[in-house]
Design a protein around this motif. Structure first.
Motif, short mmCIF file in Angstrom:
data_model
loop_
_atom_site.label_atom_id
_atom_site.label_comp_id
_atom_site.label_asym_id
_atom_site.label_seq_id
_atom_site.Cartn_x
_atom_site.Cartn_y
_atom_site.Cartn_z
N THR A 37 0.73 -1.34 0.06
CA THR A 37 -0.15 0.00 -0.16
C THR A 37 0.89 1.30 0.33
O THR A 37 0.41 2.19 -0.65
CB THR A 37 -0.88 -0.11 1.21
N LEU A 38 1.98 1.26 0.68
CA LEU A 38 2.81 2.36 0.62
C LEU A 38 3.41 2.39 -0.65
O LEU A 38 3.50 3.82 -1.27
CB LEU A 38 4.11 2.10 1.69
N GLN A 39 3.84 1.47 -1.28
CA GLN A 39 4.28 1.42 -2.68
C GLN A 39 3.26 2.04 -3.77
O GLN A 39 3.53 2.75 -4.66
CB GLN A 39 4.69 0.20 -3.13
N GLU A 40 2.17 1.55 -3.78
CA GLU A 40 1.05 2.25 -4.20
C GLU A 40 0.73 3.59 -4.21
O GLU A 40 0.67 4.60 -5.04
CB GLU A 40 -0.18 1.51 -4.06
N ALA A 41 1.12 4.03 -2.98
CA ALA A 41 0.85 5.61 -2.68
C ALA A 41 2.00 6.39 -3.46
O ALA A 41 1.58 7.55 -3.82
CB ALA A 41 0.94 5.80 -0.86
N ILE A 42 3.16 5.91 -3.21
CA ILE A 42 4.23 6.27 -4.03
C ILE A 42 4.05 6.47 -5.45
O ILE A 42 4.55 7.47 -6.38
CB ILE A 42 5.62 5.55 -3.42
N ASP A 43 3.62 5.31 -6.02
CA ASP A 43 3.56 5.51 -7.46
C ASP A 43 2.13 6.27 -7.72
O ASP A 43 2.47 6.77 -9.07
CB ASP A 43 2.93 3.76 -7.92
N ALA A 44 1.70 6.71 -6.99
CA ALA A 44 0.30 7.60 -7.37
C ALA A 44 0.89 9.09 -7.13
O ALA A 44 0.05 10.21 -7.74
CB ALA A 44 -0.91 7.51 -6.22
N THR A 65 1.32 -7.70 7.31
CA THR A 65 -0.25 -7.81 6.63
C THR A 65 -1.33 -7.57 7.77
O THR A 65 -1.14 -8.41 8.74
CB THR A 65 -0.38 -9.07 5.71
N ILE A 66 -2.20 -6.47 7.68
CA ILE A 66 -3.18 -6.52 8.87
C ILE A 66 -4.51 -6.05 7.86
O ILE A 66 -4.52 -5.58 6.71
CB ILE A 66 -2.92 -5.33 9.85
N LYS A 67 -5.50 -5.96 8.77
CA LYS A 67 -6.70 -5.59 8.22
C LYS A 67 -6.89 -4.10 8.16
O LYS A 67 -6.81 -3.59 9.31
CB LYS A 67 -7.99 -6.27 8.84
N PHE A 68 -7.08 -3.57 7.12
CA PHE A 68 -7.50 -2.10 7.08
C PHE A 68 -8.33 -1.88 5.61
O PHE A 68 -8.08 -2.54 4.83
CB PHE A 68 -6.26 -1.18 7.15
N ASP A 69 -8.93 -0.52 5.50
CA ASP A 69 -9.64 -0.29 4.34
C ASP A 69 -8.48 0.36 3.24
O ASP A 69 -8.02 1.39 3.77
CB ASP A 69 -10.47 0.96 4.63
N MET A 75 -6.89 3.92 3.57
CA MET A 75 -5.43 4.20 4.03
C MET A 75 -4.57 4.70 3.04
O MET A 75 -3.35 5.34 3.29
CB MET A 75 -5.00 2.76 4.62
N LEU A 76 -4.91 4.39 1.46
CA LEU A 76 -3.98 4.80 0.56
C LEU A 76 -4.13 6.34 0.63
O LEU A 76 -2.86 7.13 0.38
CB LEU A 76 -4.55 4.29 -0.79
N ILE A 77 -5.30 6.75 1.03
CA ILE A 77 -5.44 8.41 0.97
C ILE A 77 -4.44 8.89 2.18
O ILE A 77 -3.84 9.85 2.03
CB ILE A 77 -6.79 8.69 1.28
N VAL A 78 -4.32 8.12 3.29
CA VAL A 78 -3.58 8.48 4.38
C VAL A 78 -2.17 8.54 4.06
O VAL A 78 -1.20 9.72 4.22
CB VAL A 78 -3.63 7.87 5.70
N PHE A 79 -1.70 7.49 3.18
CA PHE A 79 -0.44 7.48 2.83
C PHE A 79 -0.04 8.53 1.94
O PHE A 79 1.28 9.25 1.99
CB PHE A 79 0.14 6.05 2.51
N VAL A 80 -0.73 8.74 1.01
CA VAL A 80 -0.57 9.72 -0.05
C VAL A 80 -0.17 11.18 0.43
O VAL A 80 0.43 11.88 0.15
CB VAL A 80 -1.61 9.62 -1.20
N ASN A 81 -1.42 11.42 1.29
CA ASN A 81 -1.32 12.68 2.02
C ASN A 81 -0.06 13.16 2.75
O ASN A 81 0.51 14.22 2.69
CB ASN A 81 -2.47 13.19 2.80
N ILE A 82 0.48 12.19 3.65
CA ILE A 82 1.52 12.32 4.53
C ILE A 82 2.86 12.06 3.52
O ILE A 82 3.85 13.41 4.01
CB ILE A 82 1.66 10.98 5.39
#
Length: 526
Positions: free
Chosen positions: A397-404, A421-425, A429-436
């Protein structure tokens, strides 16, 4: 004593009437706003398909490698609008020539059966227009939404085939509200053929509302049937009705979803009144047993009621303001998409590489990206959909945020070597990582710098730490950094980090910021 009881009864009824009226007003605003959002997204998808159909590569041949690349690029853009299952390019005999998909097997060479009949069944009967259909396939256990767009030869005006986009109904509509829990406010959606596409009671999904099975379930409720028919004629309508089930009384507000001038769906917001009535009853009951004096009891009822409702009214006002903001954002996003795609076409036609045109196109693209980012911040802030919790890799998910993101060459981003690996939306969570990460990039600016991401875990929590080499956050700003509308950037909305906080807290986690060095840490429960 008898007078006191009578006044209580009148006061209770007045309070209930006022609250129901208030709920109806707010619910109609929410219904209209979400309907407008849905319209905007569907029209954007149709617009993307219209641009794709105009490309010379597809005009020449729908099945070449070049055509397939263009379809894949459009597929990527569509997924930024709504989760999309696939795009297929079909010839005039409905044979698949090209395909872009995330998870499906290749259908290239196969014939899509039944599509011709569905297109012909549309009331307007014009094959040269885009169509929005609901279909059943073996890919999903629910109806899908399908959008077709004809590819017409610009020279001969003869059809060469069509483009077909499909996505599960739930994937499209769940981003706009609750579609799973029938005991709280939920969404319901019906297509133009009266088939239920969205309803928390999954047994109803895929069935015709006016046929026997559903009608028996609702005891042929004439009030509800007339309400649905009134909406299908093109009207906003709200009713209060009761069914013989565990939910009982409901408030149903519904409106047509119109795309390019045609009613495609009936969209409704339904609120069970149990929670509203229970809140009022509790207030009045506990107040009655506290006092028997007429004046004191009446004042106490009102004071306790007002105190208890203050938070709810504030939340309702924010909901309405949020939905109106969402309307404005979507109204901007449509013409912005037109500008963006017009820039792509102009750039493609700029074969001579005219420096002035290239320079101005670059300025247009930068401005479009800036406005798009601000619009997305507004939309991310006002969306209050339930969490879709599934196991996901944090690193992926972090890598997807960076790619975006467009990461400048002067900034290096280090992702963790370990993973969990954990349970999240995933989408939230992609929105959170992209913003930060974006905040870190903007903070570093044109200087050389790094964003170091560290992943730690305990038996109960996972913590994702984002440390950047940008300038320190002033102490006076640090305590307000997650406040709504607080920003130190001239081009900021003040909603990015506030959205992050809302999303993380929705996951029962915490987010913190510190300075010297600048660190944002997100802690999520395992």
């Amino acid at each position: 004593m008898a007078i006191t009881i009578e006044i209580y009864s009148i006061e209770e009824e007045n309070i209930k009437t006022t609250i129901i009226k208030n709920q109806i007003t707010i619910q109609e605003i929410i219904t209209k706003s979400i309907s407008k959002n849905i319209t905007s997204e569907l029209e954007l998808i149709v617009f993307e398909l219209s641009l794709l159909a105009e490309y010379d590569e597809l005009q020449h041949d729908l099945g070449t490698e070049e055509s397939n690349q263009l379809i894949a690029q459009t597929f990527s853009r569509l997924n930024s609008i709504s989760p999309t299952a696939q795009i297929l390019a079909l010839d005039e005999n409905f044979v698949v020539l090209s395909q872009a998909s995330k998870n499906h097997d290749s259908f290239v060479g196969a014939t899509v059966k039944g599509l011709s009949e569905l297109i012909d069944s549309e009331n307007d009967g014009i094959k040269s227009e885009p169509k929005i259909l609901s279909i059943d396939t073996s890919l999903f256990d629910e109806p899908e939404i399908a959008i077709t767009f004809p590819v017409i030869d610009k020279q001969t005006n003869i059809s060469k085939g069509l483009l077909l986009v499909t996505f599960p109904s739930s994937e499209f509509f769940k981003r706009h509200g609750n579609i799973y829990d029938v005991e709280s406010q939920f969404l319901m959606v019906m297509d133009e053929n009266n088939v239920l596409l969205i309803h928390p009671n999954m047994e109803n999904v895929g069935k015709n509302f006016f046929e026997d099975e559903i009608q028996q379930n609702i005891n042929h409720n004439s009030l509800l049937n007339e309400h649905i028919l009134h909406v299908l004629e093109g009207n906003l309508s709200t009713i209060i009705f009761t069914l013989d089930d565990n939910i009982g009384e409901r408030i149903n507000s519904a409106i047509p979803v119109t795309v390019n001038g045609k009613h495609e769906f009936m969209f409704g917001v339904v609120t069970p009144t149990q929670s509203i009535n229970q809140e009022i009853d509790e207030i009045i009951f506990f107040t009655k047993i506290q006092t028997v004096f007429l004046l004191l009891s009446t004042i106490t009822v009102l004071l306790i009621f007002l105190l208890k409702r203050t938070q709810n009214f504030k939340k309702e006002k924010l909901t309405v303001i949020g939905q109106l903001s969402s309307n404005i954002a979507h109204d901007i996003r449509n013409p912005l998409g037109t500008i963006k795609n017009a820039g792509v076409i102009i750039g493609k036609e700029n074969d001579s590489e005219n420096e002035i045109i290239s320079r101005e196109l670059n300025r247009i693209n930068l401005s479009v990206r800036r406005i798009s980012h601000q619009i997305e911040e507004v939309l991310n802030y006002v969306r209050t959909t339930p969490l879709i919790l599934k196991p996901h890799s944090v690193n992926q998910t972090l890598q997807e945020a960076i790619d975006a993101l467009d990461v400048p060459s002067n900034i290096k981003i280090n992702i963790p070597k370990n993973d969990v690996t954990i349970k999240f939306d995933h989408e939230k969570m992609l929105i959170v990582f992209v913003n930060i990460i974006l905040n870190a990039i903007q903070s570093i600016g044109k200087d050389d710098g790094t964003v170091a991401i560290i992943l730690t875990e305990t038996s109960s929590y996972v913590t994702i730490i984002f440390e950047n080499s940008g300038p320190n956050i002033p102490r006076k700003d640090l305590k307000h950094i997650f406040d709504t509308l607080f920003t130190t950037k001239l081009e900021g909305t003040g909603l990015g980090l506030s959205s992050c906080k809302n999303i993380v807290e929705q996951h029962k986690g915490t987010i913190q910021a510190s300075t010297d060095p600048v660190i944002f840490s997100v802690r999520l429960p395992k």
